[in-house]
Design a protein around this motif. Sequence first.
Motif, short mmCIF file in Angstrom:
data_model
loop_
_atom_site.label_atom_id
_atom_site.label_comp_id
_atom_site.label_asym_id
_atom_site.label_seq_id
_atom_site.Cartn_x
_atom_site.Cartn_y
_atom_site.Cartn_z
N ARG A 100 0.83 -1.21 0.00
CA ARG A 100 0.00 0.00 0.00
C ARG A 100 0.86 1.26 0.00
O ARG A 100 0.60 2.21 -0.72
CB ARG A 100 -0.90 0.04 1.23
CG ARG A 100 -2.11 -0.83 1.09
CD ARG A 100 -3.08 -0.66 2.24
NE ARG A 100 -4.31 -1.32 1.90
CZ ARG A 100 -5.31 -0.75 1.24
NH1 ARG A 100 -5.24 0.52 0.92
NH2 ARG A 100 -6.38 -1.43 0.90
N GLN A 142 -5.73 4.01 3.77
CA GLN A 142 -6.27 4.15 2.42
C GLN A 142 -5.27 4.99 1.61
O GLN A 142 -4.60 5.84 2.17
CB GLN A 142 -7.61 4.87 2.46
CG GLN A 142 -8.66 4.18 3.28
CD GLN A 142 -9.38 3.09 2.50
OE1 GLN A 142 -9.46 1.98 2.95
NE2 GLN A 142 -9.88 3.38 1.34
N HIS A 143 -5.20 4.76 0.33
CA HIS A 143 -4.16 5.43 -0.43
C HIS A 143 -4.38 6.93 -0.52
O HIS A 143 -3.47 7.67 -0.84
CB HIS A 143 -4.08 4.84 -1.84
CG HIS A 143 -5.14 5.34 -2.75
ND1 HIS A 143 -6.43 4.93 -2.65
CD2 HIS A 143 -5.09 6.24 -3.75
CE1 HIS A 143 -7.13 5.56 -3.57
NE2 HIS A 143 -6.36 6.36 -4.25
N ASN A 144 -5.61 7.38 -0.23
CA ASN A 144 -5.90 8.78 -0.52
C ASN A 144 -6.02 9.68 0.72
O ASN A 144 -6.43 10.82 0.60
CB ASN A 144 -7.18 8.88 -1.35
CG ASN A 144 -8.30 8.04 -0.79
OD1 ASN A 144 -8.17 7.44 0.27
ND2 ASN A 144 -9.42 8.00 -1.49
N ALA A 265 -19.52 -0.31 3.22
CA ALA A 265 -18.19 -0.95 3.23
C ALA A 265 -17.55 -1.05 4.62
O ALA A 265 -16.49 -1.62 4.77
CB ALA A 265 -17.22 -0.27 2.26
N GLU A 308 -11.17 -6.35 0.94
CA GLU A 308 -10.01 -6.62 0.09
C GLU A 308 -9.01 -7.48 0.86
O GLU A 308 -9.13 -7.65 2.07
CB GLU A 308 -9.35 -5.31 -0.34
CG GLU A 308 -10.28 -4.32 -1.04
CD GLU A 308 -10.69 -4.75 -2.42
OE1 GLU A 308 -10.07 -5.68 -2.98
OE2 GLU A 308 -11.64 -4.15 -2.96
P1 XMP Z 1 -11.72 -3.07 3.07
O1 XMP Z 1 -10.82 -3.99 2.34
O2 XMP Z 1 -11.00 -2.14 3.98
O3 XMP Z 1 -12.40 -2.16 1.97
O4 XMP Z 1 -12.84 -3.77 3.79
C1 XMP Z 1 -13.49 -1.30 2.22
C2 XMP Z 1 -13.89 -0.68 0.91
O5 XMP Z 1 -12.91 0.24 0.48
C3 XMP Z 1 -12.32 -0.17 -0.76
N1 XMP Z 1 -10.88 0.08 -0.59
C4 XMP Z 1 -10.24 1.18 -1.04
N2 XMP Z 1 -10.69 2.23 -1.76
N3 XMP Z 1 -8.51 3.15 -1.75
C5 XMP Z 1 -9.81 3.20 -2.12
O6 XMP Z 1 -10.19 4.15 -2.81
C6 XMP Z 1 -7.98 2.14 -1.04
O7 XMP Z 1 -6.80 2.12 -0.71
C7 XMP Z 1 -8.91 1.10 -0.67
N4 XMP Z 1 -8.78 -0.06 0.04
C8 XMP Z 1 -9.99 -0.66 0.06
C9 XMP Z 1 -12.68 -1.63 -0.91
O8 XMP Z 1 -12.73 -2.03 -2.27
C10 XMP Z 1 -14.02 -1.70 -0.21
O9 XMP Z 1 -15.08 -1.29 -1.05
#
Ligand code: XMP
Length: 310
Positions: A100, A142-144, A265, A308
Amino acid sequence: MNVKAFIERKIEDIQKTAGGQKTISALSGGVDSSACTVLAARAIGSNLKCIFIDDGLMREGEPEQVRLIFRELGIKVDVVNAQREFFSALKGKTDPEEKRKAFRHKFYSVFGREVFKSRAGFLVQGTIKADILETKGGVKTQHNILEQIGIDPEKGYGFKVIEPLKDLYKDEVRIVAKALGLPEEIYLRMPFPGPGLATRVVGEVTPPRVAVVRKATQIVEEEIARLRPFQAFAVLLNDQGTGVEKGTRKFGDIIIIRSVESKNALTAKATRVPWAVLERIAKRIVKEMPQVTRVAYELTPKPPATIEYI
Ligand code: XMP
């Protein structure tokens, strides 16, 4: 939420903040960045430069599809091919957070370069509430979420970030996206993480391994799409499973099918996919992808699992 009033307010806010200055939109084709891009285009017109970074981690045909959809909307998208840069940043990395981190730093350096080239003062990006909550809660970075990961874009990259959707949840963003005139393919699009298919490759992220998960994802999406799950995709494990072909043992990849139902989510549970659909997906994957010997369906809810894999 009064959608019309929200849209008008956000357009005004963007005009006030960025008015007169070049602004870049970081478009990924997902509902969040698409809605953001249309808001910014309405607010500042030709001062908006819309960039789609092709990181090599997108789903099948995605870069071209996004370009065409936005062309229909009258918004020009510049596709920046940075595939090699992203793969080289991810090379040798197997730890989820390291992957990440590597993605994120590459993402901002590629973007920083584009912003610098365009002499833009602002970057408009589609951060939503769940991204912020999860990073604050320590679930993952999160990347953002810049401030949470110690990046000051103004100091390091010379631009300020505008996040018009940061107070909304995914279901609210979909309503806004529809009201903005985005097509169904966008406003009903399944969430797709910023680091793309890298979140679905366990172990090292290499072009051949991404190609495997991309093809399997295409099959999963084609077969499951009409069930309209919140999110459905394939994951490639970092191990081999034994198979048999013409009486001989062979070792191949293991694919996990993940399909979940969720509102925002933050929590999720496995979709009750009809058995026949799961069987069809498994059969198609092993038939169309001879390098795969095993296909499994994942039942874990969130929590304790995340949606994910990294
Ligand atoms: P997780 O894996 O944390 O994902 O249960 C929750 C929701 O977020 C999305 N996801 C991301 N979206 N940047 C994003 O813009 C990221 O780094 C990122 N990581 C997870 C994931 O697809 C799910 O809908």
